[in-house]
Design an enzyme around this catalytic site. Structure first.
Site, PDB file in Angstrom:
ATOM      1  N   TYR A 246       0.844  -1.198   0.000  1.00 12.44           N
ATOM      2  CA  TYR A 246       0.000   0.000   0.000  1.00 12.44           C
ATOM      3  C   TYR A 246       0.880   1.249   0.000  1.00 12.44           C
ATOM      4  CZ  TYR A 246      -2.851   3.769   1.856  1.00 12.44           C
ATOM      5  OH  TYR A 246      -3.468   4.985   2.043  1.00 12.44           O
TER       6      TYR A 246
HETATM    7  O1  UGA Z   1      -2.061   7.090   7.935  1.00 14.41           O
HETATM    8  C1  UGA Z   1      -2.221   6.437   6.920  1.00 14.41           C
HETATM    9  O2  UGA Z   1      -1.599   6.745   5.913  1.00 14.41           O
HETATM   10  C2  UGA Z   1      -3.073   5.216   6.884  1.00 14.41           C
HETATM   11  O3  UGA Z   1      -3.891   5.201   8.036  1.00 14.41           O
HETATM   12  C3  UGA Z   1      -4.624   4.034   8.211  1.00 14.41           C
HETATM   13  O4  UGA Z   1      -3.737   2.965   8.477  1.00 14.41           O
HETATM   14  P1  UGA Z   1      -3.402   2.634   9.994  1.00 14.41           P
HETATM   15  O5  UGA Z   1      -2.737   3.777  10.647  1.00 14.41           O
HETATM   16  O6  UGA Z   1      -2.697   1.334   9.981  1.00 14.41           O
HETATM   17  O7  UGA Z   1      -4.866   2.540  10.649  1.00 14.41           O
HETATM   18  P2  UGA Z   1      -5.620   1.312  11.336  1.00 14.41           P
HETATM   19  O8  UGA Z   1      -5.663   0.156  10.449  1.00 14.41           O
HETATM   20  O9  UGA Z   1      -6.904   1.845  11.810  1.00 14.41           O
HETATM   21  O10 UGA Z   1      -4.685   0.951  12.577  1.00 14.41           O
HETATM   22  C4  UGA Z   1      -4.546   1.859  13.647  1.00 14.41           C
HETATM   23  C5  UGA Z   1      -3.637   1.274  14.681  1.00 14.41           C
HETATM   24  O11 UGA Z   1      -4.270   0.124  15.266  1.00 14.41           O
HETATM   25  C6  UGA Z   1      -3.397  -0.986  15.229  1.00 14.41           C
HETATM   26  N1  UGA Z   1      -4.194  -2.198  15.056  1.00 14.41           N
HETATM   27  C7  UGA Z   1      -4.828  -2.437  13.894  1.00 14.41           C
HETATM   28  C8  UGA Z   1      -5.579  -3.569  13.733  1.00 14.41           C
HETATM   29  C9  UGA Z   1      -5.698  -4.483  14.781  1.00 14.41           C
HETATM   30  O12 UGA Z   1      -6.354  -5.547  14.661  1.00 14.41           O
HETATM   31  N2  UGA Z   1      -5.054  -4.207  15.934  1.00 14.41           N
HETATM   32  C10 UGA Z   1      -4.297  -3.089  16.117  1.00 14.41           C
HETATM   33  O13 UGA Z   1      -3.721  -2.892  17.190  1.00 14.41           O
HETATM   34  C11 UGA Z   1      -2.447  -0.709  14.067  1.00 14.41           C
HETATM   35  O14 UGA Z   1      -1.221  -1.365  14.255  1.00 14.41           O
HETATM   36  C12 UGA Z   1      -2.306   0.806  14.135  1.00 14.41           C
HETATM   37  O15 UGA Z   1      -1.307   1.141  15.044  1.00 14.41           O
HETATM   38  C13 UGA Z   1      -5.461   3.705   6.976  1.00 14.41           C
HETATM   39  O16 UGA Z   1      -6.050   2.448   7.072  1.00 14.41           O
HETATM   40  C14 UGA Z   1      -4.671   3.816   5.699  1.00 14.41           C
HETATM   41  O17 UGA Z   1      -5.551   3.686   4.609  1.00 14.41           O
HETATM   42  C15 UGA Z   1      -4.006   5.157   5.709  1.00 14.41           C
HETATM   43  O18 UGA Z   1      -3.361   5.459   4.558  1.00 14.41           O
END
Ligand code: UGA
Length: 435
Positions: A246
């Site tokens: 991504y």
């Molecule tokens: O900032 C960005 O550029 C990205 O932000 C998000 O990605 P992410 O930050 O990974 O968001 P989440 O998937 O909501 O995760 C948030 C946090 O929760 C954590 N997480 C996620 C999933 C899970 O099952 N458990 C968990 O602890 C992840 O490691 C992360 O630290 C979006 O999903 C992407 O599309 C976007 O581009």
């Protein structure tokens, strides 16, 4: 038995005689005529499909993409009228903006905000099934009530894009259509290439040929910082170590933007969004499905880094992102090319749009527990090697200086608004909250 009985019932097939080595000439000739006829029909259908085939879906699989593209349609005078009406500017010095990904989370909020201030807005979305399409339809209904029409189609459909630019002289394109999500890239890598690279190029190709060329503001991502450890992340930091496909496709988008700016004089502004959240959000994101699962009494996987290291995000509230996008559109200079030819140097910008205060995921869960008044079943697990990075933190001095961007919503306040929306959307109407 008459010879008619030998004519095969299945188009395109002909019956072979009992003996595999001899065949009846009459039967063969009539079967051949049939075969030719049905072949023409078949070729005609294939031609029709490729000639008219408009949209496809960015998500599940390539075969899904083709299947869905058969169902989508556009064109006709009523359709053209709707397109023009939606894009009509209603304020002095207003813009006419094509918003791609308009039924998405950020796209819906931005389309509504542009419309509110009198800009003409035309949406484009392929309504793919990456997450619950009924949520996208509900956002579409919301926008329709404000006068924004969303054309159903894909950014890879060059014929459709050309048609839209024929009908409307867009001053700006707010390009948000993308395959989002960090972890899903391991499941369906080609959807990222399809939307974030091929789709972006097809959009830029049409923009560069448009007369006048629009200015383009588009969504990059904080994920381009990848394994960068220098915090907070500045636009000057290295972005050549993506941790997910991504991120790699978003980074590729930034390089592609450079090329189209350099060769064709397109004005391009890339915005690196930092984990955007809020009402009408994306069900694949942690804050959203944590809420759903906490309410259901299901356990939630909370990632932690090695040696119990904190995993944190610079969660950014949707209204702050909308403000950042609008001011990016307002400060975007005109593209300089025409007829596919560059006439002079054009603006090329990249900005971080974050909140500047990272919050550990465990704290996010604590806030949700208090707002929902339900204790979460926490399942602490090691951060999987699936593209997630440990930490994000935006340095926004550049956006502050050049755009006057200043986020004002902290996570507690923003989540309160999200939870209020979530409960009214899913619980009042008894909708299913499956992502
Ligand atoms: O900032 C960005 O550029 C990205 O932000 C998000 O990605 P992410 O930050 O990974 O968001 P989440 O998937 O909501 O995760 C948030 C946090 O929760 C954590 N997480 C996620 C999933 C899970 O099952 N458990 C968990 O602890 C992840 O490691 C992360 O630290 C979006 O999903 C992407 O599309 C976007 O581009």
């Amino acid at each position: 038995m008459s010879h008619l009985d030998h004519i095969p019932s299945t188009p395109g097939k002909f019956k072979i005689d009992k003996s595999p080595y001899t065949y009846n000439r009459v039967r063969w000739t009539s079967s051949l005529a049939k075969l030719t006829f049905w072949s023409f029909v078949f070729i005609g259908l294939i031609f029709l499909f490729f000639y008219r085939s408009p949209s496809s879906s960015a998500n599940p699989s390539q075969s899904d993409l083709s299947r869905r593209s058969l169902r989508s349609s556009w064109g006709g005078s009523a359709w053209e009228k709707r397109v023009r009406a939606s894009a009509r500017i209603r304020s002095r010095n207003g813009f006419s903006v094509l918003v791609t990904g308009a039924a998405g989370f950020v796209g819906t909020h931005i389309s509504a905000a542009l419309k509110r201030r009198g800009d003409g807005v035309l949406g484009l979305d392929n309504f793919n099934h990456y997450y619950d399409p009924s949520l996208k339809r509900a956002r579409q209904a919301l926008l329709e009530r404000t006068g924004v029409y969303i054309v159903e189609g894909d950014i890879n459909d060059v014929a459709l894009l050309k048609k839209l630019f024929e009908l409307v002289q867009f001053t700006h394109v707010m390009h948000l259509a993308a395959q989002a999500g960090v972890r899903y890239a391991m499941e369906n890598p080609s959807s990222y290439v399809h939307s974030n690279i091929a789709g972006f190029v097809s959009l830029l190709e049409v923009c560069k040929n448009a007369n006048p060329q629009p200015a383009i503001v588009w969504a990059s991502s904080s994920s381009v910082y990848g394994l960068n450890t220098k915090v907070p992340f500045s636009e000057k930091d290295r972005t050549d170590q993506p941790a997910s496909l991504y991120a790699a496709t978003k980074k590729a988008g930034e390089e592609i933007a450079h090329t189209y700016n350099y060769i064709y004089g397109l004005s391009l502004t890339g915005l690196r969004f930092f984990t955007v959240y809020g009402p009408w959000g994306r069900p694949d994101m942690a804050y959203f499905f944590f809420t759903r699962d906490i309410l259901k009494g299901k356990s939630i996987p909370i990632f932690e880094a090695a040696n119990h290291g904190t995993v944190a995000r610079d969660f950014t509230y949707i209204d702050d992102i909308v403000k950042g996008c609008l001011v990016s559109l307002d400060t975007a200079e005109k593209s300089t090319g025409s007829g596919g030819k560059k006439k002079g140097p054009a603006q090329l910008r990249v900005f971080n749009l974050g909140n500047t205060s990272p919050v550990p995921v465990t704290d996010l869960v604590g806030i949700l527990e208090r707002l929902l008044k339900v204790k979460a079943k926490r399942n602490i697990m090691k951060l999987p090697r699936n593209g997630d990075v440990q930490f994000t933190h935006a340095n926004i001095s550049s956006a502050q200086r050049e755009l006057g961007y200043k986020p004002t919503t902290d996570l507690q306040t923003g989540l309160k608004k999200f939870v209020r929306w979530y409960l009214s959307y899913y619980h009042a109407g008894d909708k299913k909250a499956d992502a």
